[in-house]
Design a protein around this motif. Structure first.
Motif, PDB file in Angstrom:
ATOM      1  N   LYS A  40       0.835  -1.203   0.000  1.00 28.72           N
ATOM      2  CA  LYS A  40       0.000   0.000   0.000  1.00 28.72           C
ATOM      3  C   LYS A  40       0.868   1.251   0.000  1.00 28.72           C
ATOM      4  O   LYS A  40       1.865   1.314   0.723  1.00 28.72           O
ATOM      5  CB  LYS A  40      -0.871  -0.006   1.266  1.00 28.72           C
ATOM      6  N   ASP A  41       0.506   2.212  -0.830  1.00 27.16           N
ATOM      7  CA  ASP A  41       1.142   3.528  -0.743  1.00 27.16           C
ATOM      8  C   ASP A  41       0.189   4.431   0.018  1.00 27.16           C
ATOM      9  O   ASP A  41      -0.858   4.805  -0.505  1.00 27.16           O
ATOM     10  CB  ASP A  41       1.405   4.078  -2.152  1.00 27.16           C
ATOM     11  N   PRO A  42       0.518   4.745   1.283  1.00 29.98           N
ATOM     12  CA  PRO A  42      -0.457   5.465   2.118  1.00 29.98           C
ATOM     13  C   PRO A  42      -0.821   6.828   1.560  1.00 29.98           C
ATOM     14  O   PRO A  42      -1.902   7.347   1.834  1.00 29.98           O
ATOM     15  CB  PRO A  42       0.252   5.598   3.475  1.00 29.98           C
ATOM     16  N   SER A  43       0.071   7.427   0.756  1.00 35.48           N
ATOM     17  CA  SER A  43      -0.215   8.784   0.288  1.00 35.48           C
ATOM     18  C   SER A  43      -0.927   8.807  -1.066  1.00 35.48           C
ATOM     19  O   SER A  43      -1.540   9.793  -1.425  1.00 35.48           O
ATOM     20  CB  SER A  43       1.078   9.589   0.192  1.00 35.48           C
ATOM     21  N   ASN A  44      -0.817   7.709  -1.805  1.00 35.79           N
ATOM     22  CA  ASN A  44      -1.393   7.734  -3.153  1.00 35.79           C
ATOM     23  C   ASN A  44      -1.798   6.334  -3.602  1.00 35.79           C
ATOM     24  O   ASN A  44      -0.967   5.555  -4.052  1.00 35.79           O
ATOM     25  CB  ASN A  44      -0.351   8.316  -4.116  1.00 35.79           C
ATOM     26  N   PRO A  45      -3.105   6.028  -3.482  1.00 34.45           N
ATOM     27  CA  PRO A  45      -3.564   4.675  -3.833  1.00 34.45           C
ATOM     28  C   PRO A  45      -3.241   4.296  -5.277  1.00 34.45           C
ATOM     29  O   PRO A  45      -3.117   3.106  -5.592  1.00 34.45           O
ATOM     30  CB  PRO A  45      -5.080   4.752  -3.635  1.00 34.45           C
ATOM     31  N   ALA A  46      -3.065   5.286  -6.147  1.00 37.34           N
ATOM     32  CA  ALA A  46      -2.736   4.973  -7.538  1.00 37.34           C
ATOM     33  C   ALA A  46      -1.363   4.318  -7.627  1.00 37.34           C
ATOM     34  O   ALA A  46      -1.027   3.700  -8.628  1.00 37.34           O
ATOM     35  CB  ALA A  46      -2.780   6.240  -8.369  1.00 37.34           C
ATOM     36  N   LYS A  47      -0.567   4.495  -6.575  1.00 35.58           N
ATOM     37  CA  LYS A  47       0.789   3.933  -6.591  1.00 35.58           C
ATOM     38  C   LYS A  47       0.893   2.637  -5.781  1.00 35.58           C
ATOM     39  O   LYS A  47       1.990   2.129  -5.543  1.00 35.58           O
ATOM     40  CB  LYS A  47       1.787   4.967  -6.079  1.00 35.58           C
ATOM     41  N   ASP A  48      -0.232   2.112  -5.342  1.00 31.79           N
ATOM     42  CA  ASP A  48      -0.213   0.807  -4.677  1.00 31.79           C
ATOM     43  C   ASP A  48       0.403  -0.238  -5.615  1.00 31.79           C
ATOM     44  O   ASP A  48       0.175  -0.199  -6.819  1.00 31.79           O
ATOM     45  CB  ASP A  48      -1.642   0.356  -4.346  1.00 31.79           C
ATOM     46  N   VAL A  49       1.186  -1.172  -5.040  1.00 25.62           N
ATOM     47  CA  VAL A  49       1.698  -2.288  -5.847  1.00 25.62           C
ATOM     48  C   VAL A  49       0.721  -3.445  -5.697  1.00 25.62           C
ATOM     49  O   VAL A  49       0.403  -3.862  -4.583  1.00 25.62           O
ATOM     50  CB  VAL A  49       3.107  -2.727  -5.382  1.00 25.62           C
ATOM     51  N   LEU A  50       0.225  -3.947  -6.820  1.00 16.95           N
ATOM     52  CA  LEU A  50      -0.767  -5.029  -6.770  1.00 16.95           C
ATOM     53  C   LEU A  50      -0.089  -6.395  -6.815  1.00 16.95           C
ATOM     54  O   LEU A  50       1.047  -6.535  -7.265  1.00 16.95           O
ATOM     55  CB  LEU A  50      -1.734  -4.892  -7.955  1.00 16.95           C
ATOM     56  N   VAL A  51      -0.803  -7.412  -6.335  1.00 12.87           N
ATOM     57  CA  VAL A  51      -0.348  -8.792  -6.468  1.00 12.87           C
ATOM     58  C   VAL A  51      -0.334  -9.139  -7.957  1.00 12.87           C
ATOM     59  O   VAL A  51      -1.225  -8.726  -8.707  1.00 12.87           O
ATOM     60  CB  VAL A  51      -1.297  -9.752  -5.705  1.00 12.87           C
ATOM     61  N   ASP A  52       0.700  -9.864  -8.402  1.00 16.01           N
ATOM     62  CA  ASP A  52       0.765 -10.307  -9.798  1.00 16.01           C
ATOM     63  C   ASP A  52       0.016 -11.646  -9.904  1.00 16.01           C
ATOM     64  O   ASP A  52       0.517 -12.687  -9.487  1.00 16.01           O
ATOM     65  CB  ASP A  52       2.238 -10.454 -10.213  1.00 16.01           C
ATOM     66  N   GLY A  53      -1.197 -11.580 -10.433  1.00 16.10           N
ATOM     67  CA  GLY A  53      -2.053 -12.765 -10.496  1.00 16.10           C
ATOM     68  C   GLY A  53      -1.493 -13.885 -11.357  1.00 16.10           C
ATOM     69  O   GLY A  53      -1.825 -15.056 -11.156  1.00 16.10           O
ATOM     70  N   GLU A  54      -0.626 -13.539 -12.311  1.00 16.36           N
ATOM     71  CA  GLU A  54      -0.028 -14.571 -13.166  1.00 16.36           C
ATOM     72  C   GLU A  54       1.172 -15.209 -12.502  1.00 16.36           C
ATOM     73  O   GLU A  54       1.335 -16.427 -12.525  1.00 16.36           O
ATOM     74  CB  GLU A  54       0.359 -13.967 -14.521  1.00 16.36           C
ATOM     75  N   LEU A  55       2.011 -14.379 -11.883  1.00 14.32           N
ATOM     76  CA  LEU A  55       3.184 -14.910 -11.172  1.00 14.32           C
ATOM     77  C   LEU A  55       2.755 -15.861 -10.049  1.00 14.32           C
ATOM     78  O   LEU A  55       3.409 -16.863  -9.776  1.00 14.32           O
ATOM     79  CB  LEU A  55       4.000 -13.743 -10.592  1.00 14.32           C
ATOM     80  N   THR A  56       1.629 -15.540  -9.392  1.00 11.33           N
ATOM     81  CA  THR A  56       1.199 -16.312  -8.227  1.00 11.33           C
ATOM     82  C   THR A  56       0.128 -17.361  -8.561  1.00 11.33           C
ATOM     83  O   THR A  56      -0.396 -18.013  -7.655  1.00 11.33           O
ATOM     84  CB  THR A  56       0.635 -15.370  -7.130  1.00 11.33           C
ATOM     85  N   LEU A  57      -0.162 -17.538  -9.842  1.00 15.91           N
ATOM     86  CA  LEU A  57      -1.282 -18.411 -10.215  1.00 15.91           C
ATOM     87  C   LEU A  57      -1.122 -19.850  -9.701  1.00 15.91           C
ATOM     88  O   LEU A  57      -2.064 -20.435  -9.165  1.00 15.91           O
ATOM     89  CB  LEU A  57      -1.460 -18.415 -11.746  1.00 15.91           C
ATOM     90  N   GLY A  58       0.071 -20.420  -9.862  1.00 12.18           N
ATOM     91  CA  GLY A  58       0.268 -21.812  -9.445  1.00 12.18           C
ATOM     92  C   GLY A  58       0.046 -21.984  -7.947  1.00 12.18           C
ATOM     93  O   GLY A  58      -0.621 -22.923  -7.500  1.00 12.18           O
ATOM     94  N   GLU A  59       0.606 -21.058  -7.159  1.00 11.81           N
ATOM     95  CA  GLU A  59       0.468 -21.154  -5.702  1.00 11.81           C
ATOM     96  C   GLU A  59      -0.977 -20.890  -5.272  1.00 11.81           C
ATOM     97  O   GLU A  59      -1.485 -21.527  -4.351  1.00 11.81           O
ATOM     98  CB  GLU A  59       1.423 -20.184  -5.006  1.00 11.81           C
ATOM     99  N   ASN A  60      -1.639 -19.940  -5.944  1.00 15.17           N
ATOM    100  CA  ASN A  60      -3.030 -19.660  -5.584  1.00 15.17           C
ATOM    101  C   ASN A  60      -3.936 -20.846  -5.929  1.00 15.17           C
ATOM    102  O   ASN A  60      -4.858 -21.180  -5.179  1.00 15.17           O
ATOM    103  CB  ASN A  60      -3.521 -18.392  -6.294  1.00 15.17           C
ATOM    104  N   THR A  61      -3.644 -21.490  -7.058  1.00 13.51           N
ATOM    105  CA  THR A  61      -4.395 -22.698  -7.432  1.00 13.51           C
ATOM    106  C   THR A  61      -4.182 -23.773  -6.376  1.00 13.51           C
ATOM    107  O   THR A  61      -5.122 -24.459  -5.957  1.00 13.51           O
ATOM    108  CB  THR A  61      -3.927 -23.210  -8.809  1.00 13.51           C
ATOM    109  N   ALA A  62      -2.927 -23.902  -5.936  1.00  9.24           N
ATOM    110  CA  ALA A  62      -2.605 -24.921  -4.935  1.00  9.24           C
ATOM    111  C   ALA A  62      -3.234 -24.589  -3.581  1.00  9.24           C
ATOM    112  O   ALA A  62      -3.734 -25.473  -2.885  1.00  9.24           O
ATOM    113  CB  ALA A  62      -1.091 -25.060  -4.802  1.00  9.24           C
ATOM    114  N   ASP A  63      -3.216 -23.300  -3.202  1.00  7.41           N
ATOM    115  CA  ASP A  63      -3.844 -22.907  -1.926  1.00  7.41           C
ATOM    116  C   ASP A  63      -5.337 -23.229  -1.943  1.00  7.41           C
ATOM    117  O   ASP A  63      -5.877 -23.791  -0.982  1.00  7.41           O
ATOM    118  CB  ASP A  63      -3.670 -21.396  -1.686  1.00  7.41           C
ATOM    119  N   ASN A  64      -6.004 -22.851  -3.024  1.00  6.13           N
ATOM    120  CA  ASN A  64      -7.451 -23.090  -3.117  1.00  6.13           C
ATOM    121  C   ASN A  64      -7.766 -24.576  -3.193  1.00  6.13           C
ATOM    122  O   ASN A  64      -8.629 -25.076  -2.463  1.00  6.13           O
ATOM    123  CB  ASN A  64      -8.025 -22.362  -4.335  1.00  6.13           C
ATOM    124  N   GLY A  65      -7.061 -25.282  -4.082  1.00  6.33           N
ATOM    125  CA  GLY A  65      -7.308 -26.716  -4.222  1.00  6.33           C
ATOM    126  C   GLY A  65      -6.994 -27.457  -2.927  1.00  6.33           C
ATOM    127  O   GLY A  65      -7.736 -28.355  -2.501  1.00  6.33           O
TER     128      GLY A  65
END
Ligand SMILES: [Zn+2]
Length: 686
Positions: free
Chosen positions: A567-592
């Motif tokens: 989170k960028d407390p001063s500017n939400p436009a500068k928040d760094v988001l989770v990379d859904g593609e980089l984390t896809l395998g682990e997220n699939t594994a967490d859910n499954g």
């Protein structure tokens, strides 16, 4: 977060006042390990349906700030510390000559004692490195350059590229040679290439310059050398694949003849390299990324021998810095630990010497660890849970409505073939070929690295040994291996707060059960699904089923890409988001993993018990045990690095991202549809 100038000014202030932080192994061993489920970690001011992670972890997060010698602190980090302390006590005894039953035990004692003798390391200064620096200084031509690169890889540095052995992806029962990208020290290629890392890059160049100064180079020469390092590493980064692109198995496996491989970079003397690195002869190899090796060719032509020498000097000291005098160790920490990861103070020497011993002589240390800490009861209980999860997965695959019978049959075949490794390997590695000399910290680390590489390359052309482990027994982690087709749960991770052999089903299935389900699901995530029952890279899916899988996986990409990693407390436009593609395998594994663990839990007697003394139902305790496995405090710097490089989502989303997709969670906590933890749309692959 993306205001580097300000960030670095603040870090500059931290540099002036390094806090002291010291804790002995004995003090750590006196602390009890946290339970799997800890009711006092809950923050009752948060509603479970609003933010389950902060409900389950809130009180713990407040009570457990990050220790100064860490860049992140999880509930399970207490176990990491505990294991490190146990290993330290084993190594201290071995170093003192107590309980030496085997030659291997003597070796870990000598290795550790040499690493711990900072006074001796200080007294010898850079003299132990002198021979290696002389070898680099003597390089006159490209043939000698190739030999020098091989030699540096043998002693534990990692210049230019990575060369080793791997199961053949066209026939995983056989081992072949493999070559992959490597040779740049920053955490990812983007650190060299994109504007968001301008600040880190400037600081890195200054760090490399200071390291050359510490090697005794004059200021003007050090600056020129750092420029050469930046130029070469930037070119390597530019030629390298992104972490996301590397997730596609077909993009990172290219079997080609040795002649075709050398033609990618004909100006590099491959024959000289292979002779020096000690590889057996071979006709073909698996080239992870041909584009990277093609990118070496212009470098071989344009970089001068003097520039290469600067790069190799840097590589040598960077790769072996842990056994160098203190000024270099501290400079290394100032950049990689404090600046990149936001860690306040360097870890005590005993911790890094334990890690180095585990890394280089892991089976000798692991044997002693298992003797002291692991028992058969644990193994049997883990295997029982494992078998229950596997049975559940079998039933789950059989009942899936989006998959044809043909693909199901092959999936079931693969599941039946997954090998289970629990606790420790049946046979321990033989270290009789490694010479460990007390008092020679650098030499020990070089010889152990050489032993490791030699052993690895000797496998080329031989049958795959599927009984091998890729982690040491004390490791507090688990993994699934695509090519070995196995799930591995080392002894270290099979204790509190991950697992309690005396706990009830809700607790054991919520945490360890979900981890087992997670590793099993990796065999069927966006990466793992491309490998067949033997670990061959072979498409066993019908085109329609593959399409259905991808559409479902896309749901996870969309879901996780909306989460904020930093989170960028001063500017939400500068928040760094989770990379859904980089984390896809682990997220699939967490859910499954959680779907499987919950279904398996329902079949246990524990699922039918009433509420506990505090009023939590078995299902509630199941979800709380899962969530509390991921309670995490992390520095902003480390979170930023993780967002770029870490295939796992942050702890918060390993919890919330999963429970949002589970109807049993909504039932357990009476979450109405439309509350944050119960969205209308549910994502599910397995
Ligand atoms: Zn995983």
């Amino acid at each position: 977060m993306r205001r580097p100038s300000l960030t670095f000014v603040m870090l500059g202030l931290v540099l002036l006042t390094p806090p002291l932080y010291a804790e002995t192994p004995d003090a750590i061993l006196k602390k009890p390990l946290p339970p799997v489920f800890d009711p006092s970690a809950i923050d009752h001011r948060v509603k479970p349906c609003a933010d389950f992670y902060h409900y389950a972890c809130g009180a713990w997060l407040k009570a457990n700030p990050i220790p100064p010698d860490q860049s992140s602190w999880w509930r399970y980090s207490a176990l990491d510390e505990h294991i490190t302390a146990v290993l330290a006590s084993i190594l201290e005894e071995a170093a003192a000559g107590q309980g030496i039953k085997t030659e291997a035990r003597r070796k870990i004692g000598d290795y550790y004692a040499s690493c711990m003798d900072e006074a001796a390391i200080e007294e010898r200064g850079l003299q132990p490195f002198a021979l290696e620096f002389e070898r680099i200084a003597a390089i006159n031509n490209k043939a000698e350059l190739a030999a020098a690169i091989a030699h540096l890889q043998r002693i534990g540095a990692s210049p230019l590229f990575f060369f080793s052995s791997t199961p053949d992806y066209t026939d995983a029962d056989m081992m072949i040679a493999t070559a992959d990208q490597d040779g740049f020290a920053l955490p990812d290629r983007d650190y060299y290439l994109t504007p968001e890392f301008n600040g880190e890059r400037t600081e890195y160049r200054a760090h490399v310059t200071r390291m050359f100064r510490l090697l005794g180079d004059r200021a003007d020469r050090a600056a020129v050398e750092a420029d050469a390092v930046m130029r070469i590493e930037t070119a390597l980064a530019r030629a390298a694949m992104s972490l996301v692109d590397q997730r596609e198995p077909n993009s990172v496996h290219h079997k080609m003849s040795f002649a075709a491989f050398t033609a990618l970079a004909p100006s590099f003397d491959w024959k000289k390299y292979l002779a020096e690195v000690g590889a057996p002869s071979f006709d073909s190899l698996d080239v992870a990324d041909p584009g990277f090796f093609r990118g070496l060719e212009p470098l071989m032509k344009s970089v001068t021998i003097e520039e290469w020498k600067a790069y190799l000097r840097w590589n040598l000291i960077h790769g072996l810095v842990s056994m160098a005098p203190k000024a270099l160790v501290e400079e290394d920490f100032a950049f990689f630990g404090r600046l990149l990861d936001g860690q306040a103070s360097i870890a005590e020497r005993w911790k890094s010497c334990v890690d180095a011993t585990d890394d280089q002589l892991g089976d000798a240390l692991g044997e002693a660890y298992v003797e002291r800490e692991f028992d058969e009861t644990t193994k049997q209980r883990v295997l029982a849970i494992m078998h229950a999860i596997e049975r559940t997965m079998r039933a789950d695959i059989e009942s899936i409505d989006w998959m044809s019978q043909q693909t199901k049959d092959r999936a079931l075949d693969k599941l039946a073939n997954v090998a289970e490794k629990v606790g420790h390997p049946d046979a321990w590695l033989d270290y009789s070929d490694v010479t460990i000399v007390r008092g020679d910290a650098l030499g020990n680390t070089e010889r152990a690295a050489d032993f490791g590489l030699k052993r690895d390359l000797a496998k080329i052309g031989k049958p795959t040994d599927r009984s091998e482990w890729a982690a040491s027994a004390p490791t507090n982690n688990s993994y699934y291996d695509d090519q070995a087709v196995d799930i591995t749960f080392p002894a270290g991770g099979l204790q509190l707060p991950n697992f309690d052999v005396t706990a009830d089903d809700a607790i054991d299935y919520g945490n360890l059960g979900a981890l087992i389900g997670h590793e099993l699901t990796h065999g069927f995530d966006d990466e793992g699904r491309h490998y067949d029952a033997r670990g061959n890279l072979k498409d066993w899916w019908t085109a329609r089923d593959a399409k259905a899988f991808e559409a479902r996986a896309e749901g996870f990409v969309r879901e996780y890409s909306r989460f904020v990693a930093v989170k960028d407390p001063s500017n939400p436009a500068k928040d760094v988001l989770v990379d859904g593609e980089l984390t896809l395998g682990e997220n699939t594994a967490d859910n499954g993993g959680m779907q499987l663990a919950y279904a398996a839990f329902l079949a246990t007697p524990g699922a039918k018990e009433g509420k506990d003394g505090l009023g939590y139902s078995p299902a509630q305790r199941f979800f709380l045990s899962y969530a509390q496995g991921w309670c995490e405090n992390e520095t902003t710097e480390s979170a930023k690095e993780d967002a770029k490089t870490e295939p796992h989502a942050p702890g918060k989303y390993r919890v919330n991202g999963v429970v949002m997709n589970m109807l049993p969670f909504r039932e357990a906590f009476a979450c109405a549809v439309g509350t944050p933890m119960a969205p209308a749309k549910i994502n599910r692959v397995w």
